[in-house]
Design a protein around this motif. Structure first.
Motif, PDB file in Angstrom:
ATOM      1  N   ASP A 177       0.812  -1.223   0.000  1.00  0.00           N
ATOM      2  CA  ASP A 177       0.000   0.000   0.000  1.00  0.00           C
ATOM      3  C   ASP A 177       0.840   1.267   0.000  1.00  0.00           C
ATOM      4  O   ASP A 177       0.604   2.179  -0.805  1.00  0.00           O
ATOM      5  CB  ASP A 177      -0.934  -0.008   1.211  1.00  0.00           C
ATOM      6  N   ALA A 178       1.826   1.340   0.911  1.00  0.00           N
ATOM      7  CA  ALA A 178       2.597   2.570   1.046  1.00  0.00           C
ATOM      8  C   ALA A 178       3.440   2.835  -0.190  1.00  0.00           C
ATOM      9  O   ALA A 178       3.516   3.972  -0.678  1.00  0.00           O
ATOM     10  CB  ALA A 178       3.483   2.488   2.288  1.00  0.00           C
ATOM     11  N   VAL A 179       4.079   1.798  -0.727  1.00  0.00           N
ATOM     12  CA  VAL A 179       4.919   1.977  -1.919  1.00  0.00           C
ATOM     13  C   VAL A 179       4.069   2.388  -3.116  1.00  0.00           C
ATOM     14  O   VAL A 179       4.418   3.314  -3.861  1.00  0.00           O
ATOM     15  CB  VAL A 179       5.699   0.678  -2.215  1.00  0.00           C
ATOM     16  N   PHE A 180       2.938   1.732  -3.295  1.00  0.00           N
ATOM     17  CA  PHE A 180       2.075   2.040  -4.435  1.00  0.00           C
ATOM     18  C   PHE A 180       1.480   3.434  -4.313  1.00  0.00           C
ATOM     19  O   PHE A 180       1.393   4.171  -5.307  1.00  0.00           O
ATOM     20  CB  PHE A 180       0.956   1.001  -4.524  1.00  0.00           C
ATOM     21  N   THR A 181       1.066   3.839  -3.120  1.00  0.00           N
ATOM     22  CA  THR A 181       0.355   5.108  -2.946  1.00  0.00           C
ATOM     23  C   THR A 181       1.300   6.299  -2.954  1.00  0.00           C
ATOM     24  O   THR A 181       1.009   7.323  -3.578  1.00  0.00           O
ATOM     25  CB  THR A 181      -0.442   5.080  -1.633  1.00  0.00           C
ATOM     26  N   ILE A 182       2.443   6.192  -2.291  1.00  0.00           N
ATOM     27  CA  ILE A 182       3.313   7.353  -2.115  1.00  0.00           C
ATOM     28  C   ILE A 182       4.221   7.572  -3.322  1.00  0.00           C
ATOM     29  O   ILE A 182       4.341   8.693  -3.835  1.00  0.00           O
ATOM     30  CB  ILE A 182       4.141   7.201  -0.830  1.00  0.00           C
ATOM     31  N   THR A 183       4.864   6.521  -3.809  1.00  0.00           N
ATOM     32  CA  THR A 183       5.859   6.691  -4.885  1.00  0.00           C
ATOM     33  C   THR A 183       5.520   5.940  -6.162  1.00  0.00           C
ATOM     34  O   THR A 183       6.222   6.110  -7.164  1.00  0.00           O
ATOM     35  CB  THR A 183       7.233   6.219  -4.401  1.00  0.00           C
ATOM     36  N   SER A 184       4.482   5.096  -6.132  1.00  0.00           N
ATOM     37  CA  SER A 184       4.143   4.250  -7.290  1.00  0.00           C
ATOM     38  C   SER A 184       5.329   3.399  -7.732  1.00  0.00           C
ATOM     39  O   SER A 184       5.496   3.101  -8.921  1.00  0.00           O
ATOM     40  CB  SER A 184       3.648   5.104  -8.457  1.00  0.00           C
ATOM     41  N   GLY A 185       6.163   3.011  -6.778  1.00  0.00           N
ATOM     42  CA  GLY A 185       7.295   2.145  -7.080  1.00  0.00           C
ATOM     43  C   GLY A 185       8.441   2.840  -7.770  1.00  0.00           C
ATOM     44  O   GLY A 185       9.439   2.187  -8.118  1.00  0.00           O
ATOM     45  N   GLY A 186       8.368   4.133  -7.966  1.00  0.00           N
ATOM     46  CA  GLY A 186       9.437   4.846  -8.651  1.00  0.00           C
ATOM     47  C   GLY A 186      10.548   5.284  -7.727  1.00  0.00           C
ATOM     48  O   GLY A 186      10.488   5.114  -6.506  1.00  0.00           O
ATOM     49  N   LEU A 187      11.608   5.843  -8.326  1.00  0.00           N
ATOM     50  CA  LEU A 187      12.743   6.405  -7.588  1.00  0.00           C
ATOM     51  C   LEU A 187      13.415   5.367  -6.701  1.00  0.00           C
ATOM     52  O   LEU A 187      13.911   5.669  -5.616  1.00  0.00           O
ATOM     53  CB  LEU A 187      12.284   7.605  -6.734  1.00  0.00           C
ATOM     54  N   GLY A 188      13.439   4.129  -7.165  1.00  0.00           N
ATOM     55  CA  GLY A 188      14.141   3.075  -6.438  1.00  0.00           C
ATOM     56  C   GLY A 188      13.432   2.552  -5.223  1.00  0.00           C
ATOM     57  O   GLY A 188      14.063   1.969  -4.341  1.00  0.00           O
ATOM     58  N   THR A 189      12.116   2.719  -5.123  1.00  0.00           N
ATOM     59  CA  THR A 189      11.379   2.265  -3.939  1.00  0.00           C
ATOM     60  C   THR A 189      10.572   0.990  -4.192  1.00  0.00           C
ATOM     61  O   THR A 189       9.843   0.560  -3.304  1.00  0.00           O
ATOM     62  CB  THR A 189      10.413   3.358  -3.454  1.00  0.00           C
TER      63      THR A 189
END
Length: 312
Positions: free
Chosen positions: A247-259
């Motif tokens: 949830d947090a990865v998808f919502t905050i960064t959408s998996g970008g910037l190495g997350t």
């Protein structure tokens, strides 16, 4: 010399174990649990078996007729592909950071709430509240209310004191995800450690105070060893969840910037690249890792129960 005869003692009938009536009674006791067992198998085990089977195939959803058996190639690709290896490392880093920081903050808050002060019940309720927030809602709260560079709370406070106006998600993407998860999981660690603090032997602590021990000595030599299993339990249960966090990865960064962690990589492989076999292999690895952590967690829980029983 006359021989005396003794009348044979009538043997009382003893029902042997495992008779039909005993087995029938056992089945009658377990029968109410059968629907729940069937439902659990249908909902959890059968999909996992299907995922395990698909993981051995080269199966792209866009070309369903071209699928073929590849054995362990999907697992080999998961473990050797640079992007997938990076997602595994991100998952490990995210899990370790969130668990350790949450444990430290949870321990500090538990030590605070273990003391008596006015309004302790209200403070405890407020501190538990973040854990009760829906994960997606918590991530949206951090993304828009706190991190937003134009109207977010953090930049508003910095603007008030004349500080810079950073774009938090772009400049520190992984830390942004970690902070939201720490905020949500610190109350959980606090509750576990507070339960451990309240189960201490207070007579032993009072005896240490009479002998002249300081608060730090009591914490180091009595409290911390007592909390060891509670710390282990919190770390293991937190790790089970954070390893699978999406949830947090998808919502905050959408998996970008190495997350992008491993669950988000599974999502990308399945829903965006349509690689069913590769996504299934990555998902199986996530499940295996979760099972390993859960096994240790169950051992810690069982040891805690044994200690409580022996103490009682």
């Amino acid at each position: 010399m006359t021989a005396t005869t003794t009348a044979p003692i009538a043997a009382t009938p003893v029902r042997a174990q495992g008779t039909p009536s005993t087995r029938l009674r056992a089945w009658a006791t377990r029968a109410p649990l059968l629907p729940a067992l069937v439902f659990m198998i249908a909902v959890t085990q059968l999909p996992f078996v299907a995922t395990l089977v698909i993981s051995f195939f080269d199966w792209n959803a866009l070309y369903p007729k071209a699928r073929h058996f590849t054995g362990l190639d999907n697992y080999r690709q998961v473990l050797t592909d640079a992007d997938l290896r990076h997602s595994v490392w991100t998952t490990v880093l995210l899990t370790v950071t969130v668990v350790l920081v949450s444990l430290v903050l949870g321990l500090l808050l538990a030590l605070l709430l273990d003391r008596r002060f006015k309004g302790r019940g209200v403070v405890r309720t407020l501190l538990i509240a973040p854990f009760l927030v829906v994960p997606v809602a918590a991530a949206l709260l951090w993304k828009h209310v706190l991190y937003n560079p134009e109207y977010g709370l953090f930049n508003g406070l910095l603007h008030y004191v004349g500080g810079p106006q950073p774009d938090w998600i772009s400049s520190t993407p992984l830390m942004a995800v970690e902070a939201s998860l720490v905020w949500q999981w610190t109350p959980f660690m606090m509750l576990i450690l507070l339960a451990g603090l309240q189960s201490r032997d207070h007579q032993q602590i009072e005896a240490a105070r009479v002998d002249g021990a300081s608060d730090w000595q009591i914490f180091r030599h009595l409290t911390l060893p007592h909390l060891r299993r509670y710390l282990e339990l919190g770390a293991l249960l937190g790790s089970i969840y954070i390893v699978q966090n999406f949830d947090a990865v998808f919502t905050i960064t959408s998996g970008g910037l190495g997350t992008a962690n491993l669950p988000y990589t599974v999502y990308q492989s399945f829903y965006q690249a349509h690689e069913n076999g590769l996504a299934s292999a990555a998902g199986v690895l996530v499940v295996i890792g979760s099972i390993v952590i859960a096994t240790f967690a169950l051992r810690v829980v069982s040891s805690l129960f044994r200690e409580e029983v022996s103490r009682a």
